[in-house]
Structures are given as structure tokens and as C-alpha cells.
Design a protein around this motif. Sequence first.
Motif, PDB file in Angstrom:
ATOM      1  N   VAL A  29       0.846  -1.206   0.000  1.00 48.10           N
ATOM      2  CA  VAL A  29       0.000   0.000   0.000  1.00 48.10           C
ATOM      3  C   VAL A  29       0.877   1.249   0.000  1.00 48.10           C
ATOM      4  O   VAL A  29       0.661   2.183  -0.779  1.00 48.10           O
ATOM      5  CB  VAL A  29      -0.943   0.018   1.228  1.00 48.10           C
ATOM      6  N   LEU A  30       1.905   1.269   0.852  1.00 49.54           N
ATOM      7  CA  LEU A  30       2.774   2.448   0.951  1.00 49.54           C
ATOM      8  C   LEU A  30       3.533   2.685  -0.348  1.00 49.54           C
ATOM      9  O   LEU A  30       3.688   3.822  -0.792  1.00 49.54           O
ATOM     10  CB  LEU A  30       3.767   2.283   2.110  1.00 49.54           C
ATOM     11  N   ILE A  31       4.002   1.617  -0.948  1.00 50.39           N
ATOM     12  CA  ILE A  31       4.737   1.757  -2.210  1.00 50.39           C
ATOM     13  C   ILE A  31       3.770   2.154  -3.317  1.00 50.39           C
ATOM     14  O   ILE A  31       4.022   3.068  -4.101  1.00 50.39           O
ATOM     15  CB  ILE A  31       5.475   0.447  -2.572  1.00 50.39           C
ATOM     16  N   GLY A  32       2.615   1.475  -3.345  1.00 50.48           N
ATOM     17  CA  GLY A  32       1.622   1.728  -4.394  1.00 50.48           C
ATOM     18  C   GLY A  32       1.050   3.133  -4.324  1.00 50.48           C
ATOM     19  O   GLY A  32       0.566   3.659  -5.318  1.00 50.48           O
TER      20      GLY A  32
ATOM     21  N   PRO B  62       9.356   8.124   6.156  1.00 49.43           N
ATOM     22  CA  PRO B  62       8.409   8.543   5.128  1.00 49.43           C
ATOM     23  C   PRO B  62       9.025   8.564   3.741  1.00 49.43           C
ATOM     24  O   PRO B  62      10.227   8.785   3.590  1.00 49.43           O
ATOM     25  CB  PRO B  62       8.030   9.960   5.569  1.00 49.43           C
ATOM     26  N   ALA B  63       8.192   8.342   2.742  1.00 47.14           N
ATOM     27  CA  ALA B  63       8.622   8.513   1.354  1.00 47.14           C
ATOM     28  C   ALA B  63       8.988   9.984   1.146  1.00 47.14           C
ATOM     29  O   ALA B  63       8.495  10.858   1.858  1.00 47.14           O
ATOM     30  CB  ALA B  63       7.502   8.115   0.401  1.00 47.14           C
ATOM     31  N   TYR B  91      22.094  13.418  -2.316  1.00 48.03           N
ATOM     32  CA  TYR B  91      21.774  12.060  -2.750  1.00 48.03           C
ATOM     33  C   TYR B  91      20.338  11.675  -2.405  1.00 48.03           C
ATOM     34  O   TYR B  91      19.997  10.509  -2.343  1.00 48.03           O
ATOM     35  CB  TYR B  91      22.779  11.045  -2.198  1.00 48.03           C
ATOM     36  N   GLY B  92      19.514  12.656  -2.174  1.00 50.43           N
ATOM     37  CA  GLY B  92      18.110  12.371  -1.908  1.00 50.43           C
ATOM     38  C   GLY B  92      17.774  12.610  -0.457  1.00 50.43           C
ATOM     39  O   GLY B  92      18.394  12.014   0.419  1.00 50.43           O
ATOM     40  N   PRO B  93      16.800  13.511  -0.198  1.00 49.90           N
ATOM     41  CA  PRO B  93      16.474  13.861   1.178  1.00 49.90           C
ATOM     42  C   PRO B  93      15.999  12.657   1.998  1.00 49.90           C
ATOM     43  O   PRO B  93      16.350  12.540   3.171  1.00 49.90           O
ATOM     44  CB  PRO B  93      15.372  14.914   1.040  1.00 49.90           C
ATOM     45  N   ALA B  94      15.237  11.755   1.388  1.00 55.02           N
ATOM     46  CA  ALA B  94      14.757  10.627   2.175  1.00 55.02           C
ATOM     47  C   ALA B  94      15.896   9.638   2.423  1.00 55.02           C
ATOM     48  O   ALA B  94      16.206   9.277   3.555  1.00 55.02           O
ATOM     49  CB  ALA B  94      13.585   9.958   1.477  1.00 55.02           C
ATOM     50  N   LEU B 103      18.024   5.647  10.447  1.00 57.90           N
ATOM     51  CA  LEU B 103      16.797   4.900  10.164  1.00 57.90           C
ATOM     52  C   LEU B 103      17.003   3.974   8.976  1.00 57.90           C
ATOM     53  O   LEU B 103      17.918   4.156   8.198  1.00 57.90           O
ATOM     54  CB  LEU B 103      15.658   5.889   9.842  1.00 57.90           C
ATOM     55  N   PRO B 104      16.119   2.995   8.825  1.00 61.18           N
ATOM     56  CA  PRO B 104      16.206   2.147   7.629  1.00 61.18           C
ATOM     57  C   PRO B 104      15.880   2.962   6.391  1.00 61.18           C
ATOM     58  O   PRO B 104      15.269   4.031   6.482  1.00 61.18           O
ATOM     59  CB  PRO B 104      15.129   1.080   7.858  1.00 61.18           C
ATOM     60  N   LYS B 105      16.268   2.447   5.241  1.00 62.60           N
ATOM     61  CA  LYS B 105      15.948   3.093   3.978  1.00 62.60           C
ATOM     62  C   LYS B 105      14.429   3.176   3.862  1.00 62.60           C
ATOM     63  O   LYS B 105      13.734   2.251   4.222  1.00 62.60           O
ATOM     64  CB  LYS B 105      16.513   2.247   2.834  1.00 62.60           C
ATOM     65  N   PRO B 106      13.889   4.302   3.356  1.00 68.31           N
ATOM     66  CA  PRO B 106      12.432   4.426   3.277  1.00 68.31           C
ATOM     67  C   PRO B 106      11.816   3.301   2.449  1.00 68.31           C
ATOM     68  O   PRO B 106      12.392   2.888   1.444  1.00 68.31           O
ATOM     69  CB  PRO B 106      12.219   5.769   2.580  1.00 68.31           C
TER      70      PRO B 106
END
Lengths: 136, 110, 102
Positions: A29-32, B62-63, B91-94, B103-106
Motif C-alpha cells: 500500500v505504501l509503495i503503491g 516517510p517517502a 543524494y536524496g532527502p529521504a 533509520l532504515p531506507k524508506p
Amino acid sequence: MEDGVKKFLYVNRKAPYGTIYALEALEVVLIGAAFDQDVSLAFLDDGVFQLTKAQDTKEIGVKNFSPTFRALGDYEVTKLYVEKESLDERGLTADDLQEITYEDEDDDWAEKPSIIIVSRSEMADVMAGQDVILSF
Amino acid sequence: MSYEVDGQEIATDEEGYITDLSDWTPELAEVIAKAEGVEMTDEHWAVVNFLRDYYEEYQIAPAVRVLIKSIKKSMGPEVGNNKYMYELFPYGPAKQACKIAGLPKPTGCV
Amino acid sequence: MATLHTVNKSPFETQALLSCLGHTKAGDTVLLIEDGVYGAVGNTALADAVAGLGGAVTLAVLAPDLKARGIDEGRLMDGVKTVDYAGFVELAAEHDRTQAWL
């Protein structure tokens, strides 16, 4: 409805920690959500257990992902249909579920509930109104 | 790959994300940032702190679009926009800010 | 605007078939595949619930899965349709959406 926007329903029918289904569904869901479709989630049968309050998984050594449902509003996923009969059968009421809200961009960011309690026949209508149904 | 803080070695995955989130300290953040070629300013810290708070509350990083939207709401459009965020974290804010935030990769980042 | 529902677990093991039947609409088809085919057999404790659909919903089974389990078509409940793999594809194409009940 905008061109190319389809109605996607993610159907959740499994309890959260006994199998990987629930967590996988949430990740999909989050990716989609990046694809700007009209997304809803359905919780029925044991799926309603995913939304209960006070989950604490520290002692079973798996991640408690129940707080993540509260982030769905940020991803513009704002319709979480929960089946009343499934709650009743399991001795649950809406009060046993955590509060999940979203901020309505079109209504001065008013905070609104994301959980919509529906009857079994309303759930059948929700399902019948979709373009794509993804089951977990 | 690993980082070193006060003689202590901190384990990471192959991309440099720390494997035990409880290892994180602000000192470690400075070390990771340096390895990434990022000089930490107040604005960097605001983003890193935001990410840590978000993770604490929702158990996910968060994305990027969610991050930028939220930052825009909390800190205003001069910080919460794509261009400025990429200036802070080239290299990308997230991706990069999450690494510094321990944190883990988003989810959904490849 | 009909839905093709698929059920792949035995109704004696999970609630998937019963739950599915509780969410069907007139014109839908329920296709039983894999261990789901045990739900199409007559004279079982579940046959009444399945038969209660009253014809508004078509019940179908995937023949290769029946055969694999040694279930003769003569043992199926009345009105159950058998399809082969090509028939499965046709069903998917004829309906507006497919919903898997896992």
C-alpha cells in the motif's frame, strides 16, 4: 474521476503477526501510494485484528507495525473500510480499534476519521465498485 | 562497512545504514554525515530530527514526497521544497537523511 | 459488473469460502481451485451453506484440481460447473474484476 485513475482495494483478512500477509499488504500500500490511484483498504474476518489498540510486540521480537496505519493519511490513503460483522464475531467494537485520521487538504486540513465501519453487504458493494482488488 | 564513534565500531549494512537503530547518537549522525560529504547545519538537523520523530511515531521512514510535504507544513515552503531539500541532501532527502538519522531506507526506495 | 472470486483453501481448514460467499453479488462466479475444490463436494457439513446461494451465483471448480484429488465429478453438488484452464481464463476475461480469497 481523472483519466487513468483506477479504484484499487487492498483486502486484509489475516491477523497481524501469525503470518507475513498483513505487513506485506501494508508495504505494498505504501509503495503503491506513489502511483496516485484511488486507494481503499478493506478489513474483514481476522483482518480486523490488524487495527486493534495497544499492540506491543517487544517480547515476540517482531516489528509492531500497527502505528504505521496512522501514517496512511500522509500517503493520501484515507478510506479504511472495516466490517461490522467481523468485529461482532470477534467480540470487538469500533472502540477497540486505534484512532486513524487524515487531514483533509480540501477542507482547511480538518482532521477526519479514516476508519469507516460498514456492514457485510456494504462491504460487498465496496468490493463490487472496484477496478482492481488485491488480496492479502 | 562500519562507522567509528569514540573508538566504538558501529555496524552497518552494505549501503551504510546502521543495522541496530539503538546505536544512533547525534555524534554518530555527524560521523555518517561526514562520510556522506554532508556538513550538518541547523536545517540538516531539523530534517534529521523530523525523520526521527516520524519514525518514532509511525515506525516507518516517510517517502520523499511525504517528507517534503510534511516539512513544508511544519517549517514553511522555503525549506519544504524539492530543490532546497536536494541542496541539503544531494543524494536524496529521504535516502541520505534517513541514513544520517540512523533509520532504515524508506519503504519503496530502491 | 460481475466479479470472479477464486478460493484456493479447503473450507474445512479456513473461512475463506464462507467469507467469500457472504460477499458475492448476483451474477458473480465463485471458482474453486487447488484445495478449494473440496468445497464443491456434495453431502458434506458445508454443502448447505454453499447450496444456499440459490442460483444467483455460479459455482465452478477447476477440473484438473478435482482430478488430482481423485474427486469424481459425480460427487459434486448439483449445479456446479467444471472448467479447465482455458475455461478459467475465459471466466477471468468475462468478469469485470477478479478477487482472490486467500
